[in-house]
Design an enzyme around this catalytic site. Sequence first.
Site, PDB file in Angstrom:
ATOM      1  N   LYS A 178       9.013   1.833  18.526  1.00  0.00           N
ATOM      2  CA  LYS A 178       8.872   2.964  17.996  1.00  0.00           C
ATOM      3  C   LYS A 178       8.164   3.003  16.559  1.00  0.00           C
ATOM      4  CE  LYS A 178      12.824   5.501  19.869  1.00  0.00           C
ATOM      5  NZ  LYS A 178      14.161   6.042  19.487  1.00  0.00           N
ATOM      6  N   GLY A 179       8.517   1.994  15.884  1.00  0.00           N
ATOM      7  CA  GLY A 179       7.962   1.882  14.584  1.00  0.00           C
ATOM      8  C   GLY A 179       9.113   2.161  13.615  1.00  0.00           C
ATOM      9  N   GLY A 182       0.695  -1.139   0.176  1.00  0.00           N
ATOM     10  CA  GLY A 182       0.009  -0.007   0.024  1.00  0.00           C
ATOM     11  C   GLY A 182       0.765   1.147  -0.115  1.00  0.00           C
ATOM     12  N   GLN A 211      11.623  -4.647   6.382  1.00  0.00           N
ATOM     13  CA  GLN A 211      11.235  -3.432   6.184  1.00  0.00           C
ATOM     14  C   GLN A 211      12.076  -2.186   5.785  1.00  0.00           C
ATOM     15  OE1 GLN A 211       8.039  -2.178   6.297  1.00  0.00           O
ATOM     16  NE2 GLN A 211       7.373  -2.152   8.622  1.00  0.00           N
ATOM     17  N   GLU A 249       8.064   3.637   8.380  1.00  0.00           N
ATOM     18  CA  GLU A 249       8.392   5.230   7.507  1.00  0.00           C
ATOM     19  C   GLU A 249       9.895   5.625   7.495  1.00  0.00           C
ATOM     20  OE1 GLU A 249       4.429   5.890   6.867  1.00  0.00           O
ATOM     21  OE2 GLU A 249       5.027   5.102   8.314  1.00  0.00           O
ATOM     22  N   LYS A 267      14.175 -10.447  11.321  1.00  0.00           N
ATOM     23  CA  LYS A 267      14.064 -10.517   9.994  1.00  0.00           C
ATOM     24  C   LYS A 267      12.951  -9.751   9.150  1.00  0.00           C
ATOM     25  CE  LYS A 267      14.211 -15.113   8.600  1.00  0.00           C
ATOM     26  NZ  LYS A 267      13.976 -16.232   8.271  1.00  0.00           N
ATOM     27  N   ILE A 310      12.943  -4.014  18.628  1.00  0.00           N
ATOM     28  CA  ILE A 310      12.706  -4.727  17.387  1.00  0.00           C
ATOM     29  C   ILE A 310      12.001  -6.035  17.779  1.00  0.00           C
ATOM     30  CG2 ILE A 310      13.754  -5.702  15.438  1.00  0.00           C
ATOM     31  CD1 ILE A 310      13.773  -2.837  15.658  1.00  0.00           C
ATOM     32  N   LEU A 311      10.684  -6.196  16.937  1.00  0.00           N
ATOM     33  CA  LEU A 311       9.773  -7.326  17.514  1.00  0.00           C
ATOM     34  C   LEU A 311      10.345  -8.688  16.694  1.00  0.00           C
ATOM     35  CD1 LEU A 311       6.329  -5.777  17.599  1.00  0.00           C
ATOM     36  CD2 LEU A 311       7.885  -6.229  19.731  1.00  0.00           C
TER      37      LEU A 311
END
Length: 773
Positions: A731-732, A254, A668, A735, A663, A659-660
């Site tokens: 944090k993500g 997306g 990402q 992006e 890999k 970091i979950l």
Amino acid sequence: MTDSPAFEPSKGGVVGQPVNRVDGHAKVTGQAQYAAEYLLPNLTYAALKTSSIAKGRLKSIDTAAALREPGVLAVFTHENLPKMAQTPNTLAGKYAIYGMHMAFMPLTGNEIFYSAQPVAVVVADTFERATQAAALVQVTYEEARPVASYQSANAEVFDPNGQGYVFDLKKVVRGNPQASLAASAVQVKATYVHPINHHNPMEPGATIAHWEAPDRVTVYDSTQAVAMAQSSLATILGLPQEQVRVVTKFIGGGFGCKFNLWPHTVLATLAAKAVGRPVKLVLTRQQMFTSLGHREDQEQTITLGARQDGKLTTLIHEKTSTTSPWDIFAEPNGAILNWLYACPNYQSSHRVARANVMTSTYMRAPGESPGSVAMECGLDELAAKLGLDPLEIRLRNYANLDPGTGQPWSSKGLKECYARGAELFGWSKRSLEPGVTRDGRLLVGWGMATASYPVRPAQGRARVRLYADGHALVQTSATDLGTGTYTVITQVAADALGLPMANVRFELGDSNLPTAPASGSSVAAATVSSSVYLAIQDVWQRLTALAVRDSQSPLFKALPADVVREQDQLVLKKNPSKREKFSALLQRQGLADIEGVGNSKSGEGYEADQIAFDNKPGTKQTKRSMYSFGVHFCEVKVDPDLGTVHVTRWVSVMDGGRILNSKTARSQIIGGSIMGIGAALMEGTNRDEQYARYTNADLAGYHVPINADIPDMQVEFIDGHDPYVNAMGVKGIGEVAMVGTVAAVANAVYHATGKRVRSFPIVPSKVLGSDAV
């Protein structure tokens, strides 16, 4: 806010490990159902007839030939499309339908605002018949001269003055930038020009609408935002929200273009009600260029003032871009410049021009990605003027506090990223002088750029049901863009429950499930993982309450605060020999399962028994600035005769909090970097100035990177522990992966050639041309 402790990983747990995707088998075997793949009884197919002009009015639409075609059920135009309770075609409507705030609803009048605007919808019993009939719809127009972009001679450029429907576009001033610029020892001013970029995910926009009753509809839609799509559709249709169900189990990419609710979904839903059968509408690749938004064409000018030692004194940013006839959307490029480097005087402003184009929209790191180009290229130009190494000038302007707010960071591992990235890349061997390093006849250049992205506020809910047989069901309405949400949330749940991953089933992508935020703005993993974790803490608290009241339990009459969890057991802290498995407790209570719920808010500070904040009890809580950080290093090789540029090495080091899954996280960062390489070297949608039509609206004309364009990429993460952002410390990274990538490539091209190309993409003609400086 919660009184549960922040997440602590289990010893030997799976959080953070490079676990394979739990949905991988379903995808490679074709069992994963995407929006267009639901086989419903009596399914029909819709095709769009779109305008051949960009501005004007419809004079007539002749549908007779289309209606005579075999299998055609209906042709809908502005004259017979079922009415809507609300549209986004007014300012009030945009605020009422937040998910369509940047859209215009076609087939509501005879005015044409952009090329390929839908003017009719044909519904037939097969896709082929619908497509053929749509081609037979005859349309005549009263044509007017369109505006193609902000660069057009007939464009009217204006200051939106904070009128943006999404981002605040007001002028921002900090300090006294004009005076400080005049007093600066060194100045750099540069303008960078960007073309339109389109998202081009593998899966096109697709919708199947099925009215199960006159007042109840299920919509299978390719959307990043299930809950927002449900709410927006309910408002448009005039239905209670619970009577609209949106399902999105899998998405084929997306990058922001599926964040909003777009007109094709509404048209399919209205058509399905009118014909009394399910309707499938799938956009063609060409329609993807005119139906789901794009990153706007824009130019930005940066002016830097600095001392002789390279420390910034002034930062002024000005941006101009194209918007559509009905909205005021512009990426807030200046925002990242306000926090990235220490600078006492700052100013940013935006200008827009309305043109006859489909609206622009979010595209990976909207604002931060293009804004970082101006900042990171401009800073490199300043470094070159002062004879400084690009990494050194960044370290000299390192911000220990957020320059825009003066607040401390929740955490910031950027210096560690710089150090590790430089070590992996071998940056110390870089020549200071550009255009002198060669590999045979090829010019070699090294560039780098900083990455940063905010931890945005988002709220989400989750439900967890733990069964006495040792299995668990985890539910939330989040979506998985293909980035690994299914997998990372299963990991979080397994660790928090003390169960094997195989015993955890995670359900998402259905508006009937607990409300979760959209997969966008890098909020999904952070918010959903935290809400699931908190739901599981609710389960353990309920189990503890059962145990301390159960006379047959080893924990009978214990204080709940003294009971902790170890794997799948409740344990008394003061006497670890007193313990009990949850399964035995539930079975003795005659309970088949127990359920917990969690509500997490990310990006606004997290409190857990006050351990997350370093304030003393009774003092005012300190607010924190919350961002992900990172750095990209790039090597290019340039053919001096042909002007071709190839990226030959890439290193990224990121601070994304916890970091979950190492890999999927690495994937990402690689994906974001590849998008940046594409934007830097090849991507750009061309709009004809006279007709305001795209001339390369397909993947033959719009070039994206392929395997041959991309080298092996090295990605690492630092230990970015952050106790402030949310319960999981995530944090993500979706992006931030793209921020700085375009600039890293552009800086490498300059180092290879000694020429600064300020217009993107950097195609061979620009490398060889006289417009390079």
